[in-house]
Design a protein around this motif. Structure first.
Motif, PDB file in Angstrom:
ATOM      1  N   SER A  89     -15.194 -33.738  -5.209  1.00 42.92           N
ATOM      2  CA  SER A  89     -14.694 -32.789  -6.210  1.00 42.92           C
ATOM      3  C   SER A  89     -14.695 -33.364  -7.624  1.00 42.92           C
ATOM      4  O   SER A  89     -14.679 -32.623  -8.587  1.00 42.92           O
ATOM      5  CB  SER A  89     -13.299 -32.305  -5.835  1.00 42.92           C
ATOM      6  N   TYR A  94     -11.255 -27.975  -4.846  1.00 41.26           N
ATOM      7  CA  TYR A  94     -11.738 -26.870  -4.026  1.00 41.26           C
ATOM      8  C   TYR A  94     -10.523 -26.188  -3.417  1.00 41.26           C
ATOM      9  O   TYR A  94      -9.537 -26.847  -3.067  1.00 41.26           O
ATOM     10  CB  TYR A  94     -12.636 -27.372  -2.890  1.00 41.26           C
ATOM     11  N   TYR A 129     -14.098 -23.635  -6.670  1.00 42.58           N
ATOM     12  CA  TYR A 129     -14.050 -24.976  -7.232  1.00 42.58           C
ATOM     13  C   TYR A 129     -13.628 -24.810  -8.675  1.00 42.58           C
ATOM     14  O   TYR A 129     -14.252 -24.056  -9.432  1.00 42.58           O
ATOM     15  CB  TYR A 129     -15.418 -25.673  -7.165  1.00 42.58           C
TER      16      TYR A 129
END
Length: 154
Positions: A89, A94, A129
């Motif tokens: 990430s 996320y 995201y």
């Protein structure tokens, strides 16, 4: 009164000026060099950070596009289970939101007397995201990117 220049080899006013200009020149060169180096490092660090963020958002977009493909395979019955690695990430997060967005299908004037018939009304949900003010989401069969108030889809 008349003054004669010193000729005995002792320090004169002109010799002092020349030695100061050398010192001032060196200080100026060092100052300009340090200032230039600081500006290059400052702007370079910011540019690298911006490039890394753009790359991370692009990777998230590709991961969610792959997620879309895997969801379609399961939805069409070609496979009971699929697995997707969404990747690192890197400064973002996320998440899954089951209540994000909705879809409503209405048949206008279905009976011919002017009344509408609601055929379908359900929550879409989304896999998102988020990184700063930008988010990339899979929702309703598409991958969407929002930066501030601007939305792009594909």
């Amino acid at each position: 009164m008349y003054y004669l220049p010193m000729c005995d080899g002792g320090p004169s006013l002109q010799a002092d000026r020349r030695s100061q200009s050398t010192t001032i020149g060196i200080v100026l060169i060092l100052g300009i060099t340090l200032l230039g180096t600081g500006l290059v490092v400052g702007y370079g660090t910011q540019a690298i950070g911006d490039t890394e963020r753009v790359t991370t958002l692009s990777k998230a977009e590709h991961s969610l596009t792959q997620f879309d493909s895997k969801v379609a395979i399961v939805a069409l019955g070609e496979s009971p289970v699929q697995q997707v690695d969404l990747g690192d990430s890197r400064g973002g997060t996320y998440s899954a939101d089951g209540d994000a967005g909705w879809i409503r299908v209405v048949h206008r004037n279905a009976t011919g007397n002017g009344t509408d018939t609601e055929l379908y009304n359900a929550s879409l949900g989304a896999v998102k995201y988020e990184n700063g003010d930008t988010s990339v989401a899979y929702q309703g069969g598409g991958v969407w990117r929002r930066s501030g108030s601007v939305v792009h889809g594909h």
